[in-house]
Design an enzyme around this catalytic site. Structure first.
Site, PDB file in Angstrom:
ATOM      1  N   TYR A  68      18.332   9.514  -9.373  1.00 45.30           N
ATOM      2  CA  TYR A  68      19.032  10.785  -9.152  1.00 45.30           C
ATOM      3  C   TYR A  68      18.453  11.598  -8.003  1.00 45.30           C
ATOM      4  O   TYR A  68      19.013  12.610  -7.614  1.00 45.30           O
ATOM      5  CB  TYR A  68      18.954  11.643 -10.416  1.00 45.30           C
ATOM      6  CG  TYR A  68      20.187  11.584 -11.263  1.00 45.30           C
ATOM      7  CD1 TYR A  68      21.078  12.645 -11.275  1.00 45.30           C
ATOM      8  CD2 TYR A  68      20.457  10.483 -12.049  1.00 45.30           C
ATOM      9  CE1 TYR A  68      22.208  12.602 -12.056  1.00 45.30           C
ATOM     10  CE2 TYR A  68      21.588  10.430 -12.829  1.00 45.30           C
ATOM     11  CZ  TYR A  68      22.457  11.497 -12.831  1.00 45.30           C
ATOM     12  OH  TYR A  68      23.581  11.465 -13.594  1.00 45.30           O
ATOM     13  N   LYS A  86      13.650   1.652 -19.715  1.00 50.83           N
ATOM     14  CA  LYS A  86      14.132   0.292 -19.482  1.00 50.83           C
ATOM     15  C   LYS A  86      12.993  -0.473 -18.798  1.00 50.83           C
ATOM     16  O   LYS A  86      13.164  -1.148 -17.775  1.00 50.83           O
ATOM     17  CB  LYS A  86      15.391   0.395 -18.600  1.00 50.83           C
ATOM     18  CG  LYS A  86      16.207  -0.827 -18.493  1.00 50.83           C
ATOM     19  CD  LYS A  86      17.039  -1.138 -19.711  1.00 50.83           C
ATOM     20  CE  LYS A  86      17.632  -2.513 -19.541  1.00 50.83           C
ATOM     21  NZ  LYS A  86      17.897  -3.264 -20.727  1.00 50.83           N
ATOM     22  N   ASP A 112      18.823   0.341 -23.931  1.00 47.34           N
ATOM     23  CA  ASP A 112      20.061  -0.251 -24.468  1.00 47.34           C
ATOM     24  C   ASP A 112      19.992  -0.345 -25.992  1.00 47.34           C
ATOM     25  O   ASP A 112      20.955  -0.050 -26.703  1.00 47.34           O
ATOM     26  CB  ASP A 112      20.381  -1.604 -23.834  1.00 47.34           C
ATOM     27  CG  ASP A 112      19.188  -2.527 -23.728  1.00 47.34           C
ATOM     28  OD1 ASP A 112      18.064  -2.015 -23.602  1.00 47.34           O
ATOM     29  OD2 ASP A 112      19.359  -3.750 -23.783  1.00 47.34           O
ATOM     30  N   ASP A 131      21.191  10.954 -18.826  1.00 51.07           N
ATOM     31  CA  ASP A 131      22.586  11.300 -18.547  1.00 51.07           C
ATOM     32  C   ASP A 131      23.503  10.585 -19.551  1.00 51.07           C
ATOM     33  O   ASP A 131      24.352  11.202 -20.202  1.00 51.07           O
ATOM     34  CB  ASP A 131      22.891  10.844 -17.114  1.00 51.07           C
ATOM     35  CG  ASP A 131      24.219  11.374 -16.626  1.00 51.07           C
ATOM     36  OD1 ASP A 131      24.605  12.471 -17.036  1.00 51.07           O
ATOM     37  OD2 ASP A 131      24.867  10.677 -15.826  1.00 51.07           O
TER      38      ASP A 131
END
Ligand code: NAI
Length: 395
Positions: A147, A217, A257, A281
């Protein structure tokens, strides 16, 4: 009077000035409603001993029309000076200028936490079977990650230069289609991670929440997302080892995930979430959808070191319903609740929350929520505000 920060603490005067940005589109409708509700709650809670003096400051279309600027420097100055403020949604200027007013404000004041509490209100329709199990507070890092906006478009001299640097100097051979690739850089730092995780842990301890879960992640992006995990655990151990070893707090982690799946299957396992910008987000919107959508999801952007905080409606300006008295003011109302809690005015905050709980339980809501309630009574924006005020009066 102004809020001050002294010895790491906010000093909030009893007659406090709070700057606000009304917002564009439905902002013009929801902002006055939220202010009226807050004023009533403060009056009821403190019997006139405390009050808010709202100070309007300009941004967005309203600012552009009167000053020629979308975000006048004065507005940032007012928020800087008053430390705590609130804003309605803003139109994004079309065709150049500032890319996003919200991003500009976050950067100027270094508001590094995007704070999103997510809970369900009895009576509000949800796409999941057990929405009451969702009660989480998301700490989303606001200044780093993909971002940060460091990217180059494919085909440009910059993209070619970057590719040359990668291949010639860094020995990268894995770019699958080098000639047609755009590139983005994902900075994730020790300091950025530490201040975010520290804020999440302090929040959990202050609010007696049992766990802080680092969502990342790191199995794939080992040095950025994996770094977040490693540095987050190290910070937790170094600064909060006692609380962790005494069992007051658990710090754990989960891969992003799996987390998204688990929040649907076993949301009760999670309480405070600390995560990076992009994950945050997706997570914010999924969790908001599970409890009734962005129309009632509140948020804030906070720098816990300087104390600066801007509370906000998380939805946009909803041009399709603007000016029709249809908008749901709940997102801004609940952001106002967060603001009152941040000021330490918990009694007033609780009055607004309880009044809203009662409104929804009585099937009274704006049309976006009422249409999914079996016996929903659809109220206009102003009428919903009146309904909440009437419930505050009898609490
Ligand atoms: P949006 O949130 O304005 O609207 C999406 C849908 O949700 C629309 O159907 C709208 O009617 C509905 N909706 C949103 N808030 C609602 C509320 N309080 N009550 C009832 N229904 C509501 O998102 P969209 O259409 O993508 O963006 C429109 C404009 O808003 C753009 O200019 C965008 O840049 C800006 N925007 C500003 C944000 C901010 O200031 N924080 C955030 C998101 C968008």
């Amino acid at each position: 009077m102004k809020i001050r920060k002294e010895n790491e603490k906010l000093i909030v005067p009893e007659r406090v000035t709070i700057p606000f940005i009304e917002g564009d589109g439905i902002g013009r409708e929801i902002t006055p409603v939220a202010q009226k509700v807050v004023d009533e709650a403060v009056k009821k809670a403190y019997g006139g001993e405390r009050s808010i003096e709202w100070r309007e400051t300009l941004a967005g279309e309203k600012a552009f029309k009167s000053t020629g600027e979308w975000l006048p420097a004065e507005t940032i100055g007012v928020f800087r000076e008053h430390i705590v403020g609130i804003k309605g949604p803003l139109a994004t200027p079309v065709g150049g200028g500032i890319r996003s007013l919200n991003v500009a404000m976050r950067q100027e004041l270094d508001l590094y936490v995007c704070l999103r509490p997510v809970r369900w209100f009895d009576g509000v329709a949800s796409p999941v079977k057990e929405p009451w199990k969702v009660d989480m507070v998301i700490f989303r890092e606001n200044t780093e990650d993909i971002y940060a906006g460091i990217e180059w478009q494919q085909g440009t001299p910059e993209a070619h230069k970057f590719l040359r640097f990668l291949t010639a100097e860094m020995g990268v051979t894995k770019v699958r289609f080098p000639d047609t690739s755009s590139f983005g850089v994902k900075p994730v730092s020790v300091e950025g991670t530490e201040r975010l995780v520290r804020a999440a842990i302090r929040y959990a301890l202050d609010n007696r929440r049992p766990t802080v879960t680092l969502v990342h992640k790191g199995n794939i992006m080992k040095y950025t997302e994996g770094g977040f995990r490693t540095w987050g655990y190290a910070l937790a151990e170094r600064e909060f080892g006692e609380e962790i070893h005494s069992g007051r707090l658990t710090v754990n982690d989960v891969i992003a995930d799996a987390f998204l799946q688990n929040t649907l299957l076993t949301p009760e396992k999670y309480s405070v979430i600390a995560t990076l910008n992009l994950n945050g987000d997706y997570i914010s919107d999924q969790l908001a959808a599970m409890v009734g959508g962005i129309g009632i999801a509140p948020g804030a952007n906070v720098n816990y070191d300087s104390g600066h905080a801007i509370f906000e409606a998380t939805h946009g300006i909803a041009p399709d319903i603007a000016g029709k008295n249809l908008a749901n003011p709940s997102s801004l109302l609940l952001s106002s609740v967060m603001m009152l809690e941040y000021l330490g005015w918990n009694k007033a905050a609780a009055l607004v929350t309880t009044a809203m709980e009662r409104a929804f339980a009585d099937s009274e809501a704006t049309i976006d929520l009422a249409r999914f309630m079996p016996e929903g009574n659809a109220l206009g924006t102003k009428e919903f505000g009146e309904c909440v005020i009437n419930k505050i009066k009898v609490l």
